[in-house]
Design a protein around this motif. Structure first.
Motif, PDB file in Angstrom:
ATOM      1  N   ASN A 231       0.821  -1.210   0.000  1.00 37.16           N
ATOM      2  CA  ASN A 231       0.000   0.000   0.000  1.00 37.16           C
ATOM      3  C   ASN A 231       0.855   1.261   0.000  1.00 37.16           C
ATOM      4  OD1 ASN A 231      -3.210  -0.195   0.455  1.00 37.16           O
ATOM      5  ND2 ASN A 231      -2.207  -2.065   1.178  1.00 37.16           N
ATOM      6  N   LEU A 232       2.008   1.206   0.657  1.00 34.59           N
ATOM      7  CA  LEU A 232       2.925   2.347   0.623  1.00 34.59           C
ATOM      8  C   LEU A 232       3.486   2.528  -0.789  1.00 34.59           C
ATOM      9  CD1 LEU A 232       4.430   4.525   2.342  1.00 34.59           C
ATOM     10  CD2 LEU A 232       6.273   2.851   2.602  1.00 34.59           C
ATOM     11  N   ARG A 233       3.899   1.429  -1.393  1.00 31.49           N
ATOM     12  CA  ARG A 233       4.437   1.500  -2.758  1.00 31.49           C
ATOM     13  C   ARG A 233       3.388   2.016  -3.739  1.00 31.49           C
ATOM     14  NH1 ARG A 233       9.323  -0.719  -3.170  1.00 31.49           N
ATOM     15  NH2 ARG A 233       9.965  -2.440  -1.822  1.00 31.49           N
ATOM     16  N   ALA A 234       2.132   1.660  -3.495  1.00 33.73           N
ATOM     17  CA  ALA A 234       1.056   2.066  -4.409  1.00 33.73           C
ATOM     18  C   ALA A 234       0.603   3.504  -4.169  1.00 33.73           C
ATOM     19  CB  ALA A 234      -0.131   1.112  -4.243  1.00 33.73           C
ATOM     20  N   GLY A 235       1.170   4.168  -3.178  1.00 38.04           N
ATOM     21  CA  GLY A 235       0.782   5.552  -2.902  1.00 38.04           C
ATOM     22  C   GLY A 235      -0.459   5.684  -2.069  1.00 38.04           C
ATOM     23  N   GLU A 236      -0.938   4.594  -1.477  1.00 37.98           N
ATOM     24  CA  GLU A 236      -2.132   4.633  -0.629  1.00 37.98           C
ATOM     25  C   GLU A 236      -1.782   5.011   0.799  1.00 37.98           C
ATOM     26  OE1 GLU A 236      -5.240   4.234  -1.715  1.00 37.98           O
ATOM     27  OE2 GLU A 236      -4.389   4.111  -3.731  1.00 37.98           O
ATOM     28  N   LEU A 237      -0.504   4.964   1.162  1.00 32.93           N
ATOM     29  CA  LEU A 237      -0.034   5.343   2.495  1.00 32.93           C
ATOM     30  C   LEU A 237       1.168   6.276   2.350  1.00 32.93           C
ATOM     31  CD1 LEU A 237      -0.094   1.814   4.229  1.00 32.93           C
ATOM     32  CD2 LEU A 237      -1.756   3.666   4.575  1.00 32.93           C
ATOM     33  N   ASP A 238       1.443   7.040   3.415  1.00 37.08           N
ATOM     34  CA  ASP A 238       2.595   7.946   3.415  1.00 37.08           C
ATOM     35  C   ASP A 238       3.700   7.475   4.339  1.00 37.08           C
ATOM     36  OD1 ASP A 238       1.495  10.086   1.683  1.00 37.08           O
ATOM     37  OD2 ASP A 238       0.007  10.222   3.292  1.00 37.08           O
ATOM     38  N   ILE A 239       3.390   6.610   5.293  1.00 37.94           N
ATOM     39  CA  ILE A 239       4.397   6.079   6.214  1.00 37.94           C
ATOM     40  C   ILE A 239       3.868   4.777   6.792  1.00 37.94           C
ATOM     41  CG2 ILE A 239       3.488   7.452   8.146  1.00 37.94           C
ATOM     42  CD1 ILE A 239       6.346   7.601   9.261  1.00 37.94           C
ATOM     43  N   ILE A 240       4.767   3.824   7.037  1.00 35.72           N
ATOM     44  CA  ILE A 240       4.357   2.575   7.676  1.00 35.72           C
ATOM     45  C   ILE A 240       5.276   2.299   8.861  1.00 35.72           C
ATOM     46  CG2 ILE A 240       3.357   1.584   5.597  1.00 35.72           C
ATOM     47  CD1 ILE A 240       5.839  -0.174   5.327  1.00 35.72           C
ATOM     48  N   ASP A 241       4.707   1.622   9.839  1.00 31.59           N
ATOM     49  CA  ASP A 241       5.427   1.215  11.035  1.00 31.59           C
ATOM     50  C   ASP A 241       5.776  -0.257  10.892  1.00 31.59           C
ATOM     51  OD1 ASP A 241       6.474   1.262  13.607  1.00 31.59           O
ATOM     52  OD2 ASP A 241       4.574   0.624  14.500  1.00 31.59           O
ATOM     53  N   GLN A 242       7.044  -0.587  11.018  1.00 32.04           N
ATOM     54  CA  GLN A 242       7.561  -1.948  10.932  1.00 32.04           C
ATOM     55  C   GLN A 242       7.535  -2.447   9.482  1.00 32.04           C
ATOM     56  OE1 GLN A 242       5.828  -4.646  13.785  1.00 32.04           O
ATOM     57  NE2 GLN A 242       5.805  -3.099  15.405  1.00 32.04           N
ATOM     58  N   VAL A 243       8.512  -3.263   9.169  1.00 34.89           N
ATOM     59  CA  VAL A 243       8.658  -3.763   7.809  1.00 34.89           C
ATOM     60  C   VAL A 243       9.227  -5.178   7.874  1.00 34.89           C
ATOM     61  CG1 VAL A 243      10.971  -2.757   7.593  1.00 34.89           C
ATOM     62  CG2 VAL A 243       9.630  -3.205   5.542  1.00 34.89           C
ATOM     63  N   ALA A 244       8.865  -5.999   6.884  1.00 32.34           N
ATOM     64  CA  ALA A 244       9.342  -7.383   6.855  1.00 32.34           C
ATOM     65  C   ALA A 244      10.854  -7.419   6.677  1.00 32.34           C
ATOM     66  CB  ALA A 244       8.660  -8.139   5.714  1.00 32.34           C
ATOM     67  N   LEU A 471      13.757 -13.248  23.841  1.00 31.68           N
ATOM     68  CA  LEU A 471      14.284 -13.955  22.679  1.00 31.68           C
ATOM     69  C   LEU A 471      14.993 -13.051  21.675  1.00 31.68           C
ATOM     70  CD1 LEU A 471      11.322 -16.447  22.060  1.00 31.68           C
ATOM     71  CD2 LEU A 471      13.472 -16.863  23.282  1.00 31.68           C
ATOM     72  N   TRP A 472      14.453 -11.850  21.426  1.00 37.35           N
ATOM     73  CA  TRP A 472      15.142 -10.967  20.481  1.00 37.35           C
ATOM     74  C   TRP A 472      14.849  -9.504  20.796  1.00 37.35           C
ATOM     75  CZ3 TRP A 472      10.552 -13.327  19.234  1.00 37.35           C
ATOM     76  CH2 TRP A 472       9.566 -12.584  18.614  1.00 37.35           C
ATOM     77  N   TRP A 473      15.853  -8.675  20.423  1.00 36.36           N
ATOM     78  CA  TRP A 473      15.699  -7.222  20.522  1.00 36.36           C
ATOM     79  C   TRP A 473      15.491  -6.689  19.104  1.00 36.36           C
ATOM     80  CZ3 TRP A 473      20.513  -8.314  23.576  1.00 36.36           C
ATOM     81  CH2 TRP A 473      20.250  -8.372  24.948  1.00 36.36           C
ATOM     82  N   PRO A 474      14.324  -6.207  18.780  1.00 36.26           N
ATOM     83  CA  PRO A 474      14.094  -5.704  17.418  1.00 36.26           C
ATOM     84  C   PRO A 474      14.738  -4.344  17.198  1.00 36.26           C
ATOM     85  CG  PRO A 474      12.124  -5.422  18.752  1.00 36.26           C
ATOM     86  CD  PRO A 474      13.119  -6.138  19.625  1.00 36.26           C
ATOM     87  N   LYS A 475      15.231  -4.104  15.988  1.00 34.29           N
ATOM     88  CA  LYS A 475      15.657  -2.768  15.605  1.00 34.29           C
ATOM     89  C   LYS A 475      14.422  -1.977  15.167  1.00 34.29           C
ATOM     90  CE  LYS A 475      20.241  -4.455  14.394  1.00 34.29           C
ATOM     91  NZ  LYS A 475      21.170  -4.826  13.312  1.00 34.29           N
ATOM     92  N   GLU A 476      14.576  -0.699  15.099  1.00 34.36           N
ATOM     93  CA  GLU A 476      13.445   0.193  14.895  1.00 34.36           C
ATOM     94  C   GLU A 476      13.450   0.734  13.453  1.00 34.36           C
ATOM     95  OE1 GLU A 476      10.698   1.279  16.064  1.00 34.36           O
ATOM     96  OE2 GLU A 476      10.566   2.912  14.637  1.00 34.36           O
ATOM     97  N   TYR A 477      12.367   0.448  12.705  1.00 29.97           N
ATOM     98  CA  TYR A 477      12.292   0.859  11.302  1.00 29.97           C
ATOM     99  C   TYR A 477      11.011   1.633  11.016  1.00 29.97           C
ATOM    100  CZ  TYR A 477      16.032  -2.505  10.355  1.00 29.97           C
ATOM    101  OH  TYR A 477      17.224  -3.179  10.351  1.00 29.97           O
ATOM    102  N   LYS A 478      11.140   2.603  10.140  1.00 28.76           N
ATOM    103  CA  LYS A 478       9.990   3.265   9.530  1.00 28.76           C
ATOM    104  C   LYS A 478      10.291   3.404   8.037  1.00 28.76           C
ATOM    105  CE  LYS A 478       7.724   4.224  13.390  1.00 28.76           C
ATOM    106  NZ  LYS A 478       8.408   3.147  14.165  1.00 28.76           N
ATOM    107  N   VAL A 479       9.249   3.351   7.213  1.00 28.37           N
ATOM    108  CA  VAL A 479       9.418   3.575   5.783  1.00 28.37           C
ATOM    109  C   VAL A 479       8.475   4.694   5.361  1.00 28.37           C
ATOM    110  CG1 VAL A 479       9.539   2.532   3.502  1.00 28.37           C
ATOM    111  CG2 VAL A 479       9.879   1.107   5.528  1.00 28.37           C
ATOM    112  N   LEU A 480       9.029   5.684   4.654  1.00 28.70           N
ATOM    113  CA  LEU A 480       8.264   6.860   4.261  1.00 28.70           C
ATOM    114  C   LEU A 480       8.093   6.911   2.753  1.00 28.70           C
ATOM    115  CD1 LEU A 480       9.357   7.607   7.133  1.00 28.70           C
ATOM    116  CD2 LEU A 480       9.500   9.975   6.324  1.00 28.70           C
ATOM    117  N   GLY A 481       6.926   7.376   2.332  1.00 26.07           N
ATOM    118  CA  GLY A 481       6.683   7.662   0.931  1.00 26.07           C
ATOM    119  C   GLY A 481       7.284   9.009   0.554  1.00 26.07           C
ATOM    120  N   PRO A 482       7.200   9.385  -0.716  1.00 23.12           N
ATOM    121  CA  PRO A 482       7.894  10.588  -1.191  1.00 23.12           C
ATOM    122  C   PRO A 482       7.286  11.902  -0.712  1.00 23.12           C
ATOM    123  CG  PRO A 482       6.603   9.577  -2.947  1.00 23.12           C
ATOM    124  CD  PRO A 482       6.571   8.620  -1.802  1.00 23.12           C
ATOM    125  N   LYS A 483       6.015  11.925  -0.284  1.00 26.66           N
ATOM    126  CA  LYS A 483       5.377  13.192   0.070  1.00 26.66           C
ATOM    127  C   LYS A 483       5.677  13.663   1.493  1.00 26.66           C
ATOM    128  CE  LYS A 483       1.383  12.641  -3.006  1.00 26.66           C
ATOM    129  NZ  LYS A 483      -0.111  12.559  -3.062  1.00 26.66           N
TER     130      LYS A 483
END
Length: 504
Positions: A231-244, A471-483
Motif C-alpha cells: 500500500n505504501l508503494r502504491a501511494g495509498e499510504l505515506d508512512i508505515i510502522d515496521q517492515v518485513a 528472545l530478540w531485541w528488534p531494531k526500529e524501522y519506519k518507511v516513508l513515501g515521497p510526500k
C-alpha cells in the motif's frame, strides 16, 4: 531542566529526516499500522500500537527528543527538591482540551487521582504508585510528592502516565473514554472504525500554533507486513510502522521510498503463565528455555533486523552490559532433557502458544515449535486477534504467548511493571519477594553503576525463574513515501506528526 536518561548508542542505518523546504499546510496523512489500536485511553491502554495514535492526540507533561533527553511539553519547567521526593511543575498557559475545558493544575491532579484510583484498575498504577500527594499550588503550578526518590519519574511522564485526558470527559464517560478520547494534542479524535481506520483532524485551538501542518491523519491497520508495504508503494499510504526483514536490503536502495532505522528500546519473546498449569513447574520452564536457539531463531526469521536477547535491556541502554542480560545462552538439549526429568515429564509435555495474526509471529512460533519438539515438548500454536490476546493476557488466561514491549528510555520502564508482584503489565502472574525488593531498591538509585548492580541481581533471579523468555531485541524501522517531510525518527518508535507536512 533537562536530564540525560541513558547513554544510547544509536545505529542510524539510513538517515534522519532533514528538509530545508518550508512546511506546508493541509492534506491528509495516511499511516499504516501493524495492528488495530484497541484502546484510546492512555490510562487504560497496554498496547504499543495505541501509543502511535496517542502521540498526536494527547500532549504529555514532558516528552523526549531524538537524544532521549527530557524536554518540556505541557510542563514548561520543573524543580526537584527534598532529595528527589518533590517535583514542582510550572504548567503551560492558555491550553485547552479538545472539549474546550481548560488544562491547569486541577486537571493534572485529576489525572493522577484517576491513575491512582485502585477501583479504576489503570495499568499506569505501578508507574505512579510512589505518588503520595498532588497539590494545586496555583492554577499553573502543581507539586507532586513521592513516597521516596524515584529516578525514572520524569521518563515515566514522557509516556502514557504523563498524557493528560480531559477530567470533564473522564468523569462523563468513565471507561468509555477509550472510545471517545479527549486530550490537548494538536489533533482531535473524529472516528474509529474497528479493523478499518482511525481518523484525527487538526485541533485549531492547540497552544502551539505552528503544530499540526496536515489537516487530517488517517491510521489504517495491516497485520500483514507485505500488504502494508504494498500500500505504501502504491501511494495509498505515506508512512508505515515496521517492515518485513526480507524487504530491508531492497528498501535501502529504493529510488522512491525512504528507510529510517535506529536501534530500538524494546524487547520481544514469550510470556509464560507461572501461577497455574503446566508452567507452574519451574523445571519445565527451564527445559523449554534450554531447547530454544536464539541465534538461529533471529537468523532464520529476522536477519539483520534484530539481535538475540536474554533480557529487557537492548544494546545502547546503559544497563545492556549486565552479563545476565547481554550474555546469550547457548542451546543445550542435554540440559533441556535433564530439566524435563526434574520436572517429572521425562517424555516431554504439550502446551499452547498464543500468537497474533501475521507472518512473523507465526514463523517465530513455528521455529520454536520445531526446536522444542526435539526434546519432546509439543507446541500447539493458536492465533488470536491482537485485542483479544491482550485481554486474555491481562486475565492470565493462557499458557504461553508471544508478545513483547516497545521499550522506554529508562531501564525501569522496561522491567518494573512486568515483574513486580501485582504489576499492571505482569502478564505471567509472577511474584517473587526478592525481585520486588530489588526492583523497588533500583528505583531510588541515581548513578548508572548503582543501578547496573541492582539490575544484575534482578536479572540473575529472573533468568532462573523464567516468567518470560527474552528472545530478540528488534531494531526500529519506519518507511516513508515521497510526500512526507519533516519526520524525526526517535528510538522509542513512536510516530510524532505534529511538525510534519506533505508535499504535493
Amino acid at each position: 531542566m533537562k536530564r540525560l536518561l541513558a547513554l544510547v548508542v544509536i545505529a542510524v542505518l539510513a538517515f534522519t529526516a532533514i528538509s530545508t523546504a518550508a512546511p506546508r499546510r493541509g492534506g491528509t496523512l495516511r499511516v499504516g499500522l501493524n495492528a488495530d489500536p484497541p484502546n484510546m485511553d492512555p490510562h487504560q491502554s497496554t498496547a504499543a500500537v495505541d501509543r502511535q495514535v496517542f502521540q498526536n492526540l494527547y500532549d504529555k507533561l514532558v516528552d523526549i527528543n531524538e537524544n532521549l533527553e527530557i524536554v518540556p511539553m505541557l510542563a514548561t519547567s520543573w524543580t526537584i527538591t527534598e532529595g528527589g521526593r518533590v517535583y514542582t511543575f510550572k504548567l503551560r498557559p492558555n491550553v485547552v482540551f479538545h472539549d474546550g475545558t481548560p488544562f491547569n493544575a486541577e486537571a493534572v491532579k485529576a489525572n493522577f487521582d484517576r491513575m491512582l484510583d485502585r477501583s479504576f484498575g489503570s495499568p499506569r498504577f505501578s508507574e505512579v504508585n510512589l505518588v503520595t500527594k498532588v497539590e494545586v499550588v496555583d492554577p499553573l503550578t502543581v507539586r507532586i510528592t513521592l513516597e521516596k526518590p524515584y529516578s525514572p519519574f520524569l521518563a515515566v511522564l514522557s509516556d502514557r502516565a504523563g498524557m493528560m485526558v480531559s477530567p470533564a470527559a473522564a468523569q462523563r464517560l468513565g471507561k468509555g473514554l477509550a472510545r471517545e478520547p479527549v486530550g490537548t494534542g494538536p489533533y482531535r479524535f473524529v472516528e474509529k472504525r474497528p479493523q478499518e481506520r482511525i481518523v484525527l483532524e487538526r485541533f485549531d485551538r492547540h497552544w502551539d500554533r505552528g503544530a499540526g501542518n496536515v489537516q487530517q491523519i488517517v491510521y489504517r491497520p495491516f497485520t500483514d507486513e507485505n500488504a502494508r508495504l504494498a500500500n505504501l508503494r502504491a501511494g495509498e499510504l505515506d508512512i508505515i510502522d515496521q517492515v518485513a526483514p526480507a524487504e530491508i536490503p531492497k528498501l535501502k536502495t529504493d529510488p522512491v521510498l525512504r528507510l529510517f532505522a535506529r536501534s530500538g528500546l524494546g524487547w520481544q519473546g514469550m510470556w509464560i503463565q507461572v501461577q497455574s498449569g503446566i508452567f507452574s513447574n519451574k523445571a519445565l520452564r527451564q527445559a523449554l528455555n534450554a531447547a530454544i536457539d536464539r541465534r538461529t531463531l533471529v537468523q532464520v526469521v529476522f536477519g539483520e533486523t534484530a539481535d538475540p536477547a536474554n533480557g529487557p535491556f537492548p544494546p545502547g541502554m546503559f544497563t545492556y552490559s549486565i552479563p545476565a542480560n547481554s550474555r546469550i545462552p547457548e542451546r543445550n538439549l542435554d540440559l533441556a532433557r535433564q530439566k524435563l526429568r526434574e520436572g517429572g515429564q521425562p517424555n516431554g509435555f504439550a502446551f499452547t502458544l498464543k500468537v497474533t495474526p501475521g507472518r512473523v509471529p507465526q514463523q517465530v512460533a513455528q521455529v520454536i515449535q520445531s526446536m522444542a519438539g526435539e526434546v519432546g515438548i509439543r507446541v500447539n500454536i493458536e492465533i488470536v486477534e491482537f485485542g483479544a490476546l491482550l485481554s486474555q493476557l491481562d486475565a492470565h488466561r493462557f499458557e504461553a504467548s508471544l508478545l513483547g514491549w516497545s521499550g522506554r528510555p529508562d531501564p525501569d520502564g522496561n522491567i518494573y511493571g512486568f515483574f513486580v508482584t501485582g504489576g499492571g503489565l505482569n502478564n505471567s502472574a509472577y511474584s517473587n519477594p526478592r525481585v520486588d525488593a530489588l526492583l523497588d531498591a533500583a528505583r531510588i538509585l541515581t548513578t548508572p553503576d548503582q543501578r547496573r548492580r541492582a539490575y544484575t541481581e534482578v536479572m540473575n533471579v529472573l533468568n532462573d525463574d523464567l516468567p518470560y523468555l527474552f528472545l530478540w531485541w528488534p531494531k526500529e524501522y519506519k518507511v516513508l513515501g515521497p510526500k512526507l517531510q519533516g519526520f524525526v525518527h526517535i528510538s522509542d518508535g513512536m510516530m510524532r506528526f505534529r511538525n510534519v507536512w506533505l508535499n504535493p
